[in-house]
Design a protein around this motif. Structure first.
Motif: not given
Length: 341
Positions: A96-101, A103-107, A131-134, A137-141
């Motif tokens: 599910t690439p469109s899921i909104d969470v 804490k995201n980690v881009l490998v 990275h820009k899409l995710n 203020p309340d998100k961490e990528t």
């Protein structure tokens, strides 16, 4: 060794990069003030040196193309076999690439070497867009970089977001055991963790999860001249469980009988960990195939360009030699005529 020879010949060949190096009939051995515009003269020795440099570069690019073709055959077989490893887990756990969470980690998967077209730039551009899409203020990528080339590009403007960097991955043949150790290092995503501590922390991996979604960005191999930037998403066990409770794809997992006394949460932790290692293993192999195919295409284009340049230099050399012979004949005839007169 081939790269060093390529750079050495490139330095020798640097005068050819000037736009007037071939078309302007001027010798680089003569000072400019003594070589006015319109004088049709060029040293044949200069042209011969340039022709030698082009021939050497052409030999190097042809050799690099053959090496890339040889490596591609072996890596392509591994990549095709690895596709059947992660597909069952994706069918079960979903992608599910469109899921909104939060804490995201881009490998980001890239290569350690260059001269392979734009596959690394493609991965980096896609990673920056994700990275820009995710971001918010309340998100961490954060970034986890595999390969030297992606690091060189991302460190310029996203240095503070780089959590982990792994290079020299392809110096030894990649196998699934190596991918598992890489998975353990990535899932921890902890700056205090070092490669030497991974085996010690492997038993505590489920207690140190620092992500909600792992997004693996790589180039999926299609053919020697075609690759597709791709992203695979692996969710953390907590997010997967929440999705299942909300009527996600795992609502039918309760119909299976679980042996060994493990709970549903423990099964999900094992499944997501194994899914990530399988996806990462396939991503590294797919990107390696794309790298070798792109290098084959780049070196083939370089060899053809060197051949075309060699043809132009040969024509220039023949014209210059013929002009010098004609000039000498005219001088001899003129001198003989003067003596007879």
């Amino acid at each position: 060794m081939a790269m060093a020879a390529f750079r050495r010949e490139g330095r020798r060949f640097a005068p050819l990069l000037h736009p007037n190096s071939i078309t302007a009939p001027r010798s680089s051995l003569i000072p400019q003030e003594l070589d006015p515009e319109g004088v049709r003269f060029i040293s044949t020795q200069v042209v011969r040196n340039r022709m030698k440099s082009v021939k050497n570069i052409q030999k190097i690019t042809k050799a690099m193309k053959m090496v890339a073709a040889s490596k591609l055959r072996g890596v392509q077989t591994k990549a095709e076999n690895s596709r059947g490893l992660w597909q069952p887990f994706t069918a079960l756990l979903g992608d599910t690439p469109s899921i909104d969470v939060k804490k995201n980690v881009l490998v980001t998967i890239s290569s350690d070497k260059g001269l392979c077209g734009g596959i690394n730039s493609t991965s980096v551009k896609m990673s920056k867009a994700i990275h820009k899409l995710n971001s918010g203020p309340d998100k961490e990528t954060k970034y986890v970089i595999v390969g030297e080339k992606a690091k060189a590009q991302l460190v310029r403007d996203s240095k503070k977001d780089i959590e982990l960097n792994i290079t020299d991955l392809q110096k030894i043949p990649l196998n699934y055991t190596q991918a598992i150790f890489l998975t353990l290092e990535l899932v921890l995503v902890d700056k205090s963790s070092q490669a030497g501590l991974i085996s010690v922390l492997a038993d505590d991996i489920l207690k140190n999860v620092e992500y909600d979604a792992l997004r693996v960005v790589f180039n999926k191999f299609h053919s020697v001249v075609s690759f597709m930037p791709t992203m695979s998403t692996v969710l953390s066990p907590e997010v997967v469980e929440k999705e299942a409770e909300a009527g996600g794809r795992l609502e039918g997992l309760d119909s299976y009988e679980i042996e060994g006394g493990e709970t549903k949460s423990e099964v999900l932790q094992n499944l997501t960990e194994f899914q990530f290692s399988s996806v990462l293993f396939n991503a590294v192999l797919e990107n390696a195939c794309s790298e070798m195919g792109a290098r084959m295409s780049a070196m083939d284009s370089s060899s053809r360009n060197a051949g075309e340049m060699l043809d132009r230099l040969t024509l220039t050399y023949n014209r210059t030699r013929q002009a010098s012979i004609t000039t000498e004949l005219i001088e001899i005839i003129s001198g003989a005529s003067a003596l007879e007169g």
